[in-house]
Design a protein around this motif. Structure first.
Motif, PDB file in Angstrom:
ATOM      1  N   ASN A   1      46.177  44.756  42.329  1.00 24.38           N
ATOM      2  CA  ASN A   1      46.834  46.010  42.716  1.00 24.38           C
ATOM      3  C   ASN A   1      46.376  46.521  44.083  1.00 24.38           C
ATOM      4  OD1 ASN A   1      48.206  46.036  40.264  1.00 24.38           O
ATOM      5  ND2 ASN A   1      46.576  47.194  39.242  1.00 24.38           N
ATOM      6  N   GLY A   2      45.515  45.727  44.754  1.00 25.87           N
ATOM      7  CA  GLY A   2      45.032  46.117  46.064  1.00 25.87           C
ATOM      8  C   GLY A   2      44.029  47.236  46.034  1.00 25.87           C
ATOM      9  N   GLN A   3      43.355  47.422  44.885  1.00 23.04           N
ATOM     10  CA  GLN A   3      42.371  48.478  44.757  1.00 23.04           C
ATOM     11  C   GLN A   3      40.969  47.908  44.919  1.00 23.04           C
ATOM     12  OE1 GLN A   3      43.142  50.053  40.874  1.00 23.04           O
ATOM     13  NE2 GLN A   3      45.042  51.076  41.490  1.00 23.04           N
ATOM     14  N   ILE A   4      39.997  48.804  45.163  1.00 16.77           N
ATOM     15  CA  ILE A   4      38.590  48.421  45.300  1.00 16.77           C
ATOM     16  C   ILE A   4      37.870  48.749  44.015  1.00 16.77           C
ATOM     17  CG2 ILE A   4      36.447  48.768  46.588  1.00 16.77           C
ATOM     18  CD1 ILE A   4      38.105  49.552  48.984  1.00 16.77           C
ATOM     19  N   ASN A   5      37.013  47.861  43.544  1.00 14.91           N
ATOM     20  CA  ASN A   5      36.246  48.115  42.322  1.00 14.91           C
ATOM     21  C   ASN A   5      35.372  49.342  42.489  1.00 14.91           C
ATOM     22  OD1 ASN A   5      37.369  45.791  41.276  1.00 14.91           O
ATOM     23  ND2 ASN A   5      35.633  44.517  41.910  1.00 14.91           N
ATOM     24  N   ASP A   6      34.936  49.881  41.345  1.00 17.54           N
ATOM     25  CA  ASP A   6      34.082  51.071  41.370  1.00 17.54           C
ATOM     26  C   ASP A   6      32.814  50.848  42.170  1.00 17.54           C
ATOM     27  OD1 ASP A   6      35.930  52.365  39.832  1.00 17.54           O
ATOM     28  OD2 ASP A   6      34.921  51.909  37.913  1.00 17.54           O
ATOM     29  N   ASP A   7      32.252  49.656  42.088  1.00 18.93           N
ATOM     30  CA  ASP A   7      31.006  49.390  42.802  1.00 18.93           C
ATOM     31  C   ASP A   7      31.237  48.636  44.103  1.00 18.93           C
ATOM     32  OD1 ASP A   7      31.823  47.030  41.749  1.00 18.93           O
ATOM     33  OD2 ASP A   7      29.953  46.584  40.661  1.00 18.93           O
ATOM     34  N   GLY A   8      32.509  48.445  44.451  1.00 20.20           N
ATOM     35  CA  GLY A   8      32.826  47.787  45.709  1.00 20.20           C
ATOM     36  C   GLY A   8      32.604  46.292  45.696  1.00 20.20           C
ATOM     37  N   ALA A   9      32.305  45.708  44.548  1.00 17.22           N
ATOM     38  CA  ALA A   9      32.009  44.283  44.464  1.00 17.22           C
ATOM     39  C   ALA A   9      33.290  43.486  44.234  1.00 17.22           C
ATOM     40  CB  ALA A   9      31.011  44.022  43.344  1.00 17.22           C
ATOM     41  N   ASP A  10      33.243  42.198  44.574  1.00 16.85           N
ATOM     42  CA  ASP A  10      34.357  41.306  44.317  1.00 16.85           C
ATOM     43  C   ASP A  10      34.365  40.903  42.852  1.00 16.85           C
ATOM     44  OD1 ASP A  10      35.065  41.370  47.014  1.00 16.85           O
ATOM     45  OD2 ASP A  10      33.672  39.724  47.481  1.00 16.85           O
TER      46      ASP A  10
ATOM     47  N   GLN B   1      34.796  43.046  32.384  1.00 20.47           N
ATOM     48  CA  GLN B   1      34.554  43.460  33.768  1.00 20.47           C
ATOM     49  C   GLN B   1      35.312  42.560  34.745  1.00 20.47           C
ATOM     50  OE1 GLN B   1      30.321  43.570  34.432  1.00 20.47           O
ATOM     51  NE2 GLN B   1      30.046  45.526  33.374  1.00 20.47           N
ATOM     52  N   ARG B   2      35.321  41.254  34.469  1.00 24.85           N
ATOM     53  CA  ARG B   2      36.044  40.312  35.328  1.00 24.85           C
ATOM     54  C   ARG B   2      37.543  40.606  35.304  1.00 24.85           C
ATOM     55  NH1 ARG B   2      34.576  35.392  37.002  1.00 24.85           N
ATOM     56  NH2 ARG B   2      36.492  34.498  36.150  1.00 24.85           N
ATOM     57  N   ARG B   3      38.041  40.881  34.114  1.00 19.85           N
ATOM     58  CA  ARG B   3      39.479  41.162  33.987  1.00 19.85           C
ATOM     59  C   ARG B   3      39.841  42.458  34.708  1.00 19.85           C
ATOM     60  NH1 ARG B   3      42.803  41.629  28.227  1.00 19.85           N
ATOM     61  NH2 ARG B   3      44.881  41.925  29.154  1.00 19.85           N
ATOM     62  N   LYS B   4      38.996  43.465  34.570  1.00 19.35           N
ATOM     63  CA  LYS B   4      39.218  44.741  35.249  1.00 19.35           C
ATOM     64  C   LYS B   4      39.201  44.557  36.763  1.00 19.35           C
ATOM     65  CE  LYS B   4      37.195  49.377  35.635  1.00 19.35           C
ATOM     66  NZ  LYS B   4      36.050  50.252  35.223  1.00 19.35           N
ATOM     67  N   ALA B   5      38.227  43.773  37.261  1.00 25.42           N
ATOM     68  CA  ALA B   5      38.128  43.526  38.698  1.00 25.42           C
ATOM     69  C   ALA B   5      39.328  42.730  39.196  1.00 25.42           C
ATOM     70  CB  ALA B   5      36.830  42.785  39.016  1.00 25.42           C
ATOM     71  N   ARG B   6      39.809  41.780  38.384  1.00 29.99           N
ATOM     72  CA  ARG B   6      40.955  40.965  38.788  1.00 29.99           C
ATOM     73  C   ARG B   6      42.219  41.816  38.895  1.00 29.99           C
ATOM     74  NH1 ARG B   6      40.742  37.762  34.886  1.00 29.99           N
ATOM     75  NH2 ARG B   6      39.242  36.318  35.789  1.00 29.99           N
ATOM     76  N   LYS B   7      42.413  42.719  37.919  1.00 31.35           N
ATOM     77  CA  LYS B   7      43.581  43.593  37.965  1.00 31.35           C
ATOM     78  C   LYS B   7      43.519  44.537  39.158  1.00 31.35           C
ATOM     79  CE  LYS B   7      44.997  43.708  33.110  1.00 31.35           C
ATOM     80  NZ  LYS B   7      45.237  44.575  31.923  1.00 31.35           N
ATOM     81  N   ALA B   8      42.295  45.045  39.435  1.00 31.99           N
ATOM     82  CA  ALA B   8      42.129  45.932  40.586  1.00 31.99           C
ATOM     83  C   ALA B   8      42.452  45.195  41.883  1.00 31.99           C
ATOM     84  CB  ALA B   8      40.710  46.488  40.622  1.00 31.99           C
ATOM     85  N   ALA B   9      42.048  43.916  41.969  1.00 34.58           N
ATOM     86  CA  ALA B   9      42.320  43.126  43.169  1.00 34.58           C
ATOM     87  C   ALA B   9      43.812  42.855  43.318  1.00 34.58           C
ATOM     88  CB  ALA B   9      41.544  41.810  43.117  1.00 34.58           C
TER      89      ALA B   9
END
Length: 408
Positions: free
Chosen positions: A102-111, A92-100
């Motif tokens: 790429n300038g994208q927002i996580n599915d739940d909007g969390a950092d 989950q951390r890795r997915k959120a880091r990649k999304a950040a």
């Protein structure tokens, strides 16, 4: 013609089009159903594989064949399963880091989830260790279905402890639900004690002790919920990290402190030890079936926690109650099926005399849970719905990890 229609269909499905919305909703529902099905299957496997290990026999470290009586070692397996949740957390951390990136927002909007201070997990881990082991010892003496039903006592202890330590207000409907639950627990316990002890291989005295240990384990588990609420929830730690870190600390505490101490405590086990983990390993080596049950138990713990924590944001109290009820029914049904159609050594038989008392107790437990979670509204009974400050009084009242979604 078909290619033309396909081209037009693709043109219609834009990110903001109605078609895209309904496709996303359909995919979400399918994904949620998969997670709920995974919860039911792995949650049932938790109980069934643990009990199947207890019902198995094999040659131990000294060459003598005996039953697998190692509840403390099973607690270690449980912690190994919980530790595997850290893989999901890191994913989950890795997915959120990649999304950040790429300038994208996580599915739940969390950092990106930050790691929490490690020390805060020690006390909940100790509670988890004690609660799981007490319930594991109790499982040695009662059928799997009774064990599963008695775990419903957690709402009584959690309710009382939340009033004492969290200063929460319980309404008459909650107390009624707890009272109905107590009646259901009494009926389930009586059905086990009064039933034919030969079906479980334990004496009536051992069954009583097993019931007391299971109820005590639920008191400890309720205390764990309170501790997590006080010390961990304010840290905003992701629940999957909480499970993984408690598992990691549990493996260390069990391996370095608890199991060595249990080995040197006098008892009836091999080498006159209270708990001989070397004997447990030898039995798993000599009987592949015991090893398979242990591996299935470990993996089911990991996947049950992952499924449960992944879907918990989408669940209401109705869903959680239905899932837990279905899990109990599934455990009982599979146990009966195994006993009568596959191998009478495993599972449990239906007591024609007191089995219906157990069924009645289960229905009362279900009714008590329904009342406690306010799934039905009874106008003449005081309820938070009647209070003007309903939203404020129950804001943030959900525990960090729901008791019905725990596995041990």
């Amino acid at each position: 013609m078909l290619l033309h229609l396909y081209h037009n269909y693709n043109q219609d499905i834009t990110p903001n089009s109605p078609c895209a919305y309904y496709l996303d909703m359909a995919n979400f529902k399918i994904y949620t159903l998969i997670l709920v099905a995974g919860m039911l299957i792995t949650g049932s496997l938790n109980t069934l594989t643990k009990k199947a290990q207890n019902q198995s026999t094999a040659k131990g470290i000294y060459g003598h064949e005996h039953s697998f009586n190692h509840p403390w070692f099973q607690t270690l397996l449980m912690f190994y399963g919980e530790t595997l949740c850290l893989l999901g957390y890191e994913w989950q951390r890795r997915k959120a880091r990649k999304a950040a990136e790429n300038g994208q927002i996580n599915d739940d909007g969390a950092d990106i989830p930050e790691r929490s201070p490690s020390a805060i997990f020690i006390i909940p881990t100790i509670c988890d260790l004690i609660g799981t082991t007490l319930s594991g010892i109790g499982l040695l003496y009662v059928p799997a279905s009774v064990w599963q039903m008695l775990r419903g006592a957690i709402i009584i202890f959690a309710g009382i402890l939340s009033v004492i330590f969290l200063k929460r207000k319980l309404y008459p409907v909650h107390w009624l639900g707890m009272g109905v639950t107590m009646c259901g627990l009494a009926m389930v316990g009586l059905s086990s004690v009064l039933g034919d002890s030969r079906t479980n291989g334990a004496t009536h005295g051992q069954m009583v002790m097993g019931i007391i240990l299971i109820l005590s384990s639920q008191l400890v588990s309720a205390s764990q919920m309170i501790v997590e609420e006080v010390f961990i929830k304010k840290q905003n730690a992701p629940p999957i990290e909480v499970v993984g870190m408690e598992g990691c600390f549990g493996v260390i505490i069990m391996s370095v402190i608890v199991l060595p101490i249990c080995y040197f405590i006098p008892g009836n086990g091999p080498h006159d030890s209270y708990e001989n983990s070397l004997d447990a390993i030898a039995m798993m080596y000599s009987n592949p079936r015991i090893f398979g049950f242990g591996l299935a138990y470990l993996l089911s713990i990991a996947f049950y926690n992952y499924f449960g924590l992944s879907v918990t944001k989408s669940l209401t109290a109705v869903h959680r109650t239905l899932i837990d009820a279905c899990r109990t029914i599934l455990v009982w049904a599979i146990d009966l099926l195994i006993h009568y159609t596959i191998d009478s050594t495993y599972g449990e038989g239906f007591d024609n005399t007191y089995g219906y008392l157990q069924l009645g107790g289960f229905l009362l437990l279900l009714c008590g849970t329904v009342l406690y979670n306010e799934l039905i509204y009874i106008k003449c009974i005081g309820s938070p719905r009647d209070a003007a400050n309903f939203d404020a009084s129950f804001e943030g009242s959900q525990p960090l990890l729901d008791g019905s979604l725990r596995a041990n």
